[in-house]
Design a protein around this motif. Sequence first.
Motif, PDB file in Angstrom:
ATOM      1  N   ALA A  90       2.297  -5.087  30.945  1.00  0.00           N
ATOM      2  CA  ALA A  90       1.792  -3.819  31.478  1.00  0.00           C
ATOM      3  C   ALA A  90       0.300  -3.911  31.791  1.00  0.00           C
ATOM      4  O   ALA A  90      -0.164  -3.374  32.803  1.00  0.00           O
ATOM      5  CB  ALA A  90       2.062  -2.689  30.486  1.00  0.00           C
ATOM      6  N   LEU A  91      -0.453  -4.587  30.926  1.00  0.00           N
ATOM      7  CA  LEU A  91      -1.888  -4.771  31.193  1.00  0.00           C
ATOM      8  C   LEU A  91      -2.114  -5.515  32.505  1.00  0.00           C
ATOM      9  O   LEU A  91      -3.090  -5.261  33.220  1.00  0.00           O
ATOM     10  CB  LEU A  91      -2.541  -5.528  30.034  1.00  0.00           C
ATOM     11  CG  LEU A  91      -2.804  -4.733  28.752  1.00  0.00           C
ATOM     12  CD1 LEU A  91      -3.280  -5.674  27.643  1.00  0.00           C
ATOM     13  CD2 LEU A  91      -3.844  -3.645  28.995  1.00  0.00           C
ATOM     14  N   ARG A 130      -0.200   4.046  24.967  1.00  0.00           N
ATOM     15  CA  ARG A 130       0.527   2.798  24.702  1.00  0.00           C
ATOM     16  C   ARG A 130       2.022   2.931  25.022  1.00  0.00           C
ATOM     17  O   ARG A 130       2.644   2.023  25.552  1.00  0.00           O
ATOM     18  CB  ARG A 130       0.338   2.373  23.251  1.00  0.00           C
ATOM     19  CG  ARG A 130       0.770   0.948  22.960  1.00  0.00           C
ATOM     20  CD  ARG A 130       0.583   0.619  21.496  1.00  0.00           C
ATOM     21  NE  ARG A 130      -0.809   0.654  21.093  1.00  0.00           N
ATOM     22  CZ  ARG A 130      -1.637  -0.390  21.173  1.00  0.00           C
ATOM     23  NH1 ARG A 130      -1.201  -1.528  21.682  1.00  0.00           N
ATOM     24  NH2 ARG A 130      -2.884  -0.296  20.763  1.00  0.00           N
ATOM     25  N   GLY A 131       2.603   4.086  24.676  1.00  0.00           N
ATOM     26  CA  GLY A 131       4.026   4.291  24.952  1.00  0.00           C
ATOM     27  C   GLY A 131       4.322   4.236  26.436  1.00  0.00           C
ATOM     28  O   GLY A 131       5.346   3.675  26.859  1.00  0.00           O
ATOM     29  N   LEU A 132       3.429   4.796  27.252  1.00  0.00           N
ATOM     30  CA  LEU A 132       3.594   4.766  28.705  1.00  0.00           C
ATOM     31  C   LEU A 132       3.572   3.330  29.214  1.00  0.00           C
ATOM     32  O   LEU A 132       4.386   2.934  30.055  1.00  0.00           O
ATOM     33  CB  LEU A 132       2.479   5.593  29.362  1.00  0.00           C
ATOM     34  CG  LEU A 132       2.605   5.895  30.851  1.00  0.00           C
ATOM     35  CD1 LEU A 132       3.764   6.831  31.119  1.00  0.00           C
ATOM     36  CD2 LEU A 132       1.294   6.514  31.365  1.00  0.00           C
ATOM     37  N   ALA A 133       2.632   2.538  28.696  1.00  0.00           N
ATOM     38  CA  ALA A 133       2.506   1.141  29.110  1.00  0.00           C
ATOM     39  C   ALA A 133       3.740   0.331  28.718  1.00  0.00           C
ATOM     40  O   ALA A 133       4.281  -0.438  29.523  1.00  0.00           O
ATOM     41  CB  ALA A 133       1.246   0.528  28.499  1.00  0.00           C
ATOM     42  N   MET A 140       7.542   9.081  22.002  1.00  0.00           N
ATOM     43  CA  MET A 140       8.688   8.600  22.771  1.00  0.00           C
ATOM     44  C   MET A 140       8.699   9.176  24.191  1.00  0.00           C
ATOM     45  O   MET A 140       9.232   8.560  25.108  1.00  0.00           O
ATOM     46  CB  MET A 140       9.987   8.977  22.060  1.00  0.00           C
ATOM     47  CG  MET A 140      10.222   8.204  20.766  1.00  0.00           C
ATOM     48  SD  MET A 140      10.349   6.426  21.046  1.00  0.00           S
ATOM     49  CE  MET A 140      11.884   6.340  21.936  1.00  0.00           C
ATOM     50  N   ARG A 141       8.093  10.367  24.357  1.00  0.00           N
ATOM     51  CA  ARG A 141       8.065  10.972  25.691  1.00  0.00           C
ATOM     52  C   ARG A 141       7.320  10.069  26.664  1.00  0.00           C
ATOM     53  O   ARG A 141       7.755   9.877  27.798  1.00  0.00           O
ATOM     54  CB  ARG A 141       7.414  12.348  25.625  1.00  0.00           C
ATOM     55  CG  ARG A 141       7.343  13.048  26.966  1.00  0.00           C
ATOM     56  CD  ARG A 141       6.702  14.413  26.835  1.00  0.00           C
ATOM     57  NE  ARG A 141       7.459  15.276  25.939  1.00  0.00           N
ATOM     58  CZ  ARG A 141       7.086  16.506  25.610  1.00  0.00           C
ATOM     59  NH1 ARG A 141       5.953  17.007  26.082  1.00  0.00           N
ATOM     60  NH2 ARG A 141       7.829  17.225  24.794  1.00  0.00           N
ATOM     61  N   ASP A 142       6.170   9.520  26.212  1.00  0.00           N
ATOM     62  CA  ASP A 142       5.406   8.612  27.072  1.00  0.00           C
ATOM     63  C   ASP A 142       6.227   7.368  27.414  1.00  0.00           C
ATOM     64  O   ASP A 142       6.171   6.858  28.539  1.00  0.00           O
ATOM     65  CB  ASP A 142       4.108   8.205  26.380  1.00  0.00           C
ATOM     66  CG  ASP A 142       2.910   8.984  26.917  1.00  0.00           C
ATOM     67  OD1 ASP A 142       3.103   9.849  27.793  1.00  0.00           O
ATOM     68  OD2 ASP A 142       1.784   8.734  26.448  1.00  0.00           O
ATOM     69  N   PHE A 143       6.962   6.854  26.439  1.00  0.00           N
ATOM     70  CA  PHE A 143       7.772   5.656  26.679  1.00  0.00           C
ATOM     71  C   PHE A 143       8.780   5.900  27.804  1.00  0.00           C
ATOM     72  O   PHE A 143       8.883   5.102  28.749  1.00  0.00           O
ATOM     73  CB  PHE A 143       8.502   5.246  25.401  1.00  0.00           C
ATOM     74  CG  PHE A 143       9.482   4.118  25.602  1.00  0.00           C
ATOM     75  CD1 PHE A 143       9.043   2.811  25.673  1.00  0.00           C
ATOM     76  CD2 PHE A 143      10.837   4.376  25.738  1.00  0.00           C
ATOM     77  CE1 PHE A 143       9.944   1.766  25.870  1.00  0.00           C
ATOM     78  CE2 PHE A 143      11.743   3.341  25.931  1.00  0.00           C
ATOM     79  CZ  PHE A 143      11.299   2.036  25.995  1.00  0.00           C
ATOM     80  N   PHE A 144       9.506   7.002  27.730  1.00  0.00           N
ATOM     81  CA  PHE A 144      10.505   7.296  28.758  1.00  0.00           C
ATOM     82  C   PHE A 144       9.846   7.623  30.101  1.00  0.00           C
ATOM     83  O   PHE A 144      10.424   7.355  31.158  1.00  0.00           O
ATOM     84  CB  PHE A 144      11.430   8.420  28.298  1.00  0.00           C
ATOM     85  CG  PHE A 144      12.378   8.012  27.214  1.00  0.00           C
ATOM     86  CD1 PHE A 144      13.366   7.072  27.450  1.00  0.00           C
ATOM     87  CD2 PHE A 144      12.262   8.537  25.934  1.00  0.00           C
ATOM     88  CE1 PHE A 144      14.243   6.667  26.440  1.00  0.00           C
ATOM     89  CE2 PHE A 144      13.126   8.142  24.930  1.00  0.00           C
ATOM     90  CZ  PHE A 144      14.120   7.208  25.178  1.00  0.00           C
TER      91      PHE A 144
END
Length: 264
Positions: free
Chosen positions: A178-179, A204-207, A1-5
């Motif tokens: 995102a891609l 993936r979460g970052l994207a 979840m950190r990457d997502f935020f």
Amino acid sequence: MRDFFSGVRMFGRGLGILLRKPKLLLLGALPAVLTTLVLLGGMIALVYLIDDVAAAVTPFADDWSDTWQAIVRVVAGIGLVGASLVIGMITFSALTLAIGGPFYEMIAEKVEDDLDGPPGVVDLPWWRLLWLGIRDGLLLVLRSLLFTIPLVVAGFIPVVGQTVVPVLLALVTAWFLALELVAVPFYRRGMDLRQRRTALRERRGLAIGLGLPASLLCMIPLAAIIVMPIAFVGGVLVAHETLSGRAESPRAQRPGNQIRPRAQ
């Protein structure tokens, strides 16, 4: 979840960067305006002709009673418009980034110059960027259809279609968007679509954190004109974050997986 935020914050940072540099915002909005006019014209034509189109895709209902025929064709029309909106959203980013390749390369260069700059920049002519944008955009649109069409159909399933399916559809749309958004920074490093997918799959979460707010905001009429340049700058930040400190794998170094620069 950190990457997502983190991805969501990078979308917000894209807005902050463009507010400080409004010329870049205007530069990034021009291709989006042109694409909006093209796709909006297509959507208006579809809605105007939806009765004929729905009848054309449901010939099996020609001999049914008027009531059932109307129900089937209304459902078909709603499905066609819904699918067109999803496909149009993905196509919008592909067309915008393809048409505005030179503009977005300039924006990416200015944004990355304020960071620490990309290593090993590949000098690509504008026509090469246009071709890569069209080719890779088309591949991503076709690949996304493998997911979006079944999900749109599943949307008619009671309960599941109104709860689980919209969430899955939003995540799929965010991933493919995102891609698209990180394409130019990867091209500038001589990296192709396959390497782009591999790199983002590891984050993936970052994207998805970048693509989700961008895709949701693009659903607001005409908002995509402003959202696209903001999301693109966010894509530059995501690409920079993804690739910084990431050693190239042996596969990434193979000539067949890299974009050849033009001859000097």
